[in-house]
Design a protein around this motif. Structure first.
Motif, PDB file in Angstrom:
ATOM      1  N   UNK A 154      36.071  41.535  46.326  1.00  0.00           N
ATOM      2  CA  UNK A 154      36.594  40.170  46.415  1.00  0.00           C
ATOM      3  C   UNK A 154      36.684  39.748  47.888  1.00  0.00           C
ATOM      4  N   UNK A 155      37.159  38.527  48.107  1.00  0.00           N
ATOM      5  CA  UNK A 155      37.461  38.044  49.462  1.00  0.00           C
ATOM      6  C   UNK A 155      38.944  37.713  49.572  1.00  0.00           C
ATOM      7  N   UNK A 156      39.775  38.440  48.829  1.00  0.00           N
ATOM      8  CA  UNK A 156      41.198  38.118  48.752  1.00  0.00           C
ATOM      9  C   UNK A 156      41.864  38.212  50.130  1.00  0.00           C
ATOM     10  N   UNK A 157      42.513  37.107  50.530  1.00  0.00           N
ATOM     11  CA  UNK A 157      43.290  37.083  51.770  1.00  0.00           C
ATOM     12  C   UNK A 157      44.789  37.032  51.488  1.00  0.00           C
ATOM     13  N   UNK A 158      45.158  36.549  50.302  1.00  0.00           N
ATOM     14  CA  UNK A 158      46.570  36.459  49.920  1.00  0.00           C
ATOM     15  C   UNK A 158      46.769  37.196  48.601  1.00  0.00           C
ATOM     16  N   UNK A 159      47.583  38.264  48.654  1.00  0.00           N
ATOM     17  CA  UNK A 159      47.786  39.137  47.497  1.00  0.00           C
ATOM     18  C   UNK A 159      49.268  39.260  47.197  1.00  0.00           C
ATOM     19  N   UNK A 160      49.649  38.964  45.951  1.00  0.00           N
ATOM     20  CA  UNK A 160      51.050  39.085  45.541  1.00  0.00           C
ATOM     21  C   UNK A 160      51.171  40.129  44.445  1.00  0.00           C
ATOM     22  N   UNK A 161      52.027  41.142  44.708  1.00  0.00           N
ATOM     23  CA  UNK A 161      52.195  42.269  43.781  1.00  0.00           C
ATOM     24  C   UNK A 161      53.671  42.559  43.514  1.00  0.00           C
ATOM     25  N   UNK A 162      54.521  41.567  43.604  1.00  0.00           N
ATOM     26  CA  UNK A 162      55.954  41.817  43.421  1.00  0.00           C
ATOM     27  C   UNK A 162      56.252  42.186  41.970  1.00  0.00           C
ATOM     28  N   UNK A 163      57.328  42.956  41.807  1.00  0.00           N
ATOM     29  CA  UNK A 163      57.776  43.304  40.460  1.00  0.00           C
ATOM     30  C   UNK A 163      56.894  44.301  39.739  1.00  0.00           C
ATOM     31  N   UNK A 164      56.133  45.125  40.500  1.00  0.00           N
ATOM     32  CA  UNK A 164      55.319  46.162  39.884  1.00  0.00           C
ATOM     33  C   UNK A 164      55.975  47.533  40.065  1.00  0.00           C
ATOM     34  N   UNK A 179      45.137  39.045  54.558  1.00  0.00           N
ATOM     35  CA  UNK A 179      46.044  38.551  55.588  1.00  0.00           C
ATOM     36  C   UNK A 179      47.507  38.567  55.151  1.00  0.00           C
ATOM     37  N   UNK A 180      47.757  38.548  53.841  1.00  0.00           N
ATOM     38  CA  UNK A 180      49.137  38.456  53.354  1.00  0.00           C
ATOM     39  C   UNK A 180      49.293  39.316  52.111  1.00  0.00           C
ATOM     40  N   UNK A 181      50.385  40.099  52.074  1.00  0.00           N
ATOM     41  CA  UNK A 181      50.652  40.926  50.896  1.00  0.00           C
ATOM     42  C   UNK A 181      52.148  40.891  50.586  1.00  0.00           C
ATOM     43  N   UNK A 182      52.469  40.734  49.312  1.00  0.00           N
ATOM     44  CA  UNK A 182      53.850  40.715  48.839  1.00  0.00           C
ATOM     45  C   UNK A 182      54.075  41.951  47.973  1.00  0.00           C
ATOM     46  N   UNK A 183      54.959  42.848  48.434  1.00  0.00           N
ATOM     47  CA  UNK A 183      55.265  44.091  47.717  1.00  0.00           C
ATOM     48  C   UNK A 183      56.744  44.156  47.332  1.00  0.00           C
ATOM     49  N   UNK A 184      57.385  43.027  47.217  1.00  0.00           N
ATOM     50  CA  UNK A 184      58.802  43.020  46.878  1.00  0.00           C
ATOM     51  C   UNK A 184      59.037  43.590  45.478  1.00  0.00           C
ATOM     52  N   UNK A 185      60.213  44.209  45.304  1.00  0.00           N
ATOM     53  CA  UNK A 185      60.655  44.722  44.002  1.00  0.00           C
ATOM     54  C   UNK A 185      59.659  45.701  43.394  1.00  0.00           C
ATOM     55  N   UNK A 200      44.918  47.779  57.076  1.00  0.00           N
ATOM     56  CA  UNK A 200      44.401  46.435  56.813  1.00  0.00           C
ATOM     57  C   UNK A 200      44.487  45.634  58.113  1.00  0.00           C
ATOM     58  N   UNK A 201      43.403  45.638  58.847  1.00  0.00           N
ATOM     59  CA  UNK A 201      43.395  45.176  60.238  1.00  0.00           C
ATOM     60  C   UNK A 201      43.664  43.686  60.395  1.00  0.00           C
ATOM     61  N   UNK A 202      43.453  42.895  59.351  1.00  0.00           N
ATOM     62  CA  UNK A 202      43.660  41.449  59.453  1.00  0.00           C
ATOM     63  C   UNK A 202      45.027  41.018  58.937  1.00  0.00           C
ATOM     64  N   UNK A 203      45.845  41.987  58.513  1.00  0.00           N
ATOM     65  CA  UNK A 203      47.124  41.659  57.896  1.00  0.00           C
ATOM     66  C   UNK A 203      48.060  40.958  58.883  1.00  0.00           C
ATOM     67  N   UNK A 204      48.569  39.789  58.470  1.00  0.00           N
ATOM     68  CA  UNK A 204      49.461  38.996  59.305  1.00  0.00           C
ATOM     69  C   UNK A 204      50.863  38.867  58.715  1.00  0.00           C
ATOM     70  N   UNK A 205      50.981  38.962  57.393  1.00  0.00           N
ATOM     71  CA  UNK A 205      52.276  38.745  56.742  1.00  0.00           C
ATOM     72  C   UNK A 205      52.495  39.790  55.655  1.00  0.00           C
ATOM     73  N   UNK A 206      53.715  40.362  55.639  1.00  0.00           N
ATOM     74  CA  UNK A 206      54.059  41.341  54.603  1.00  0.00           C
ATOM     75  C   UNK A 206      55.488  41.100  54.138  1.00  0.00           C
ATOM     76  N   UNK A 207      55.704  41.291  52.848  1.00  0.00           N
ATOM     77  CA  UNK A 207      57.048  41.233  52.264  1.00  0.00           C
ATOM     78  C   UNK A 207      57.267  42.518  51.471  1.00  0.00           C
TER      79      UNK A 207
END
Length: 356
Positions: A154-164, A179-185, A200-207
């Motif tokens: 894929x070309x995913x730049x924004x990934x949300x994985x909360x609640x897993x 560029x963005x990953x959400x790992x909350x909960x 992940x060298x382009x990562x700019x935002x993490x939760x």
């Protein structure tokens, strides 16, 4: 005919009716929401895309879809569709694979609260090269590596994985678009996941709030370590990072790595094996050698040994004493650096037989 957005949520709709009529009535419809209706067959997506030539956004959330054998449609039918929202629609990874003709042209897929979790542990046959935003919140995902293999297609730049149920990331190769990953909960319980994110060298935002790691380590420590180990981050848990915080975090982390090493090896900052420290960092604090190059070694053992040697050398002083009346007569003796004038007078009086 000029209508571009339409919401028909909770209307108990099970069919879209005559396709020809829809083309005439809604030729410019771009955005359609059909949340909580009575649709149960994925062919509805084909029907909508055929009937609405301008459609780009479709929300079918909370419709209880049946499993399908295959979707017998060309991907060209769905080429205008860019965002598909299918929250709580009974999707698993097997079903997702069968929907590839629908998905292949998407920019965004919002598929939270499903069962998309059994990603294969080899190169995925589901290739979505245009996909840039992926939301898989609350899907029971525990194996991040399988997901990573899927994301490579894929070309995913924004990934949300909360609640897993993700407990670790693992050491993986770069995902160049991410560029963005959400790992909350999730179940993150080991600080190593912070270093793993640096792959992940382009990562700019993490939760990563509301993970078990917060019961073991202080929030401030996690904030500083995440900054130090991920050089391109600009935001952590929604808070922006400024350049001064980055420098402070890197210096803090450098000293903390030494402190951890001294504790684990029962050594101290004055006398330790620097080579052993570098070996220790190669597995636990991989960016520390880089920080030493920038900021120097806060516990420089070479300099301290030099100071120790100087102190040893200056414990004694050497005096050459000669007589004013007979310059050929000399006397050499070492004295402590703390020797007093009285002590010198005593020695001289005994050597030359003169009174004090």
């Amino acid at each position: 005919s000029s209508l571009s957005s339409l919401a028909l949520d909770s209307q108990r709709i099970s069919s879209i009716g005559d396709l020809g009529s829809l083309i005439e009535i809604l030729p410019n419809l771009i955005d359609l929401s059909l949340v909580r209706n009575l649709f149960c067959d994925w062919s509805i997506v084909s029907d909508i895309c055929k009937a609405l030539p301008a459609i780009q956004y479709l929300n079918l959330s909370n419709n209880r879809m049946r499993p399908i054998d295959a979707l017998n449609e060309s991907a060209n039918v769905f080429e205008r569709l860019k965002t598909l929202v299918v929250v709580d629609t009974n999707l698993d990874f097997n079903e997702l694979t069968k929907l590839q003709p629908i998905l292949v042209g998407l920019d965004q897929l919002i598929a939270s609260n499903n069962q998309i979790k059994d990603f294969p542990m080899n190169e995925s046959s589901l290739l979505l090269p245009n996909l840039k935003t992926l939301d898989l919140d609350i899907n029971g995902i525990s194996n991040f590596k399988g997901l990573w293999l899927f994301l490579k297609g894929t070309s995913v730049s924004k990934l949300s994985l909360s609640g897993n149920q993700i407990a670790t990331i693992g050491e993986l190769d770069n995902l160049p678009h991410l560029k963005s990953i959400n790992l909350e909960e999730n179940l993150l319980n080991d600080v190593e996941f912070i270093w793993h994110l640096s792959s992940f060298k382009s990562l700019e935002s993490v939760r990563f709030l509301r993970n078990p790691i917060f019961t073991k380590l202080k929030r401030d420590y996690l904030w500083l370590r995440t900054i130090a180990e991920n050089q391109n981050l600009t935001s952590i848990n929604g808070s922006l990072i400024n350049k001064h915080e980055r420098k402070d975090a890197e210096i803090f982390y450098l000293r903390k790595a030494f402190d951890d090493f001294f504790t684990e090896t029962k050594s101290n900052d004055f006398d330790y094996d620097f080579s052993a420290f570098l070996t220790y960092c190669s597995t636990k604090h991989k960016r520390v050698p880089h920080f030493i190059e920038i900021y120097g070694n806060p516990f420089e053992i070479v300099a301290k040994k030099m100071v120790k040697e100087v102190k040893l050398k200056t414990n004694n002083i050497k005096l050459i004493i000669s007589s004013e009346t007979d310059l050929t007569k000399t006397f050499t003796k070492k004295f402590p650096s703390t020797a007093s004038i009285s002590m010198l007078k005593n020695v001289i009086s005994k050597v030359w037989g003169v009174s004090k």
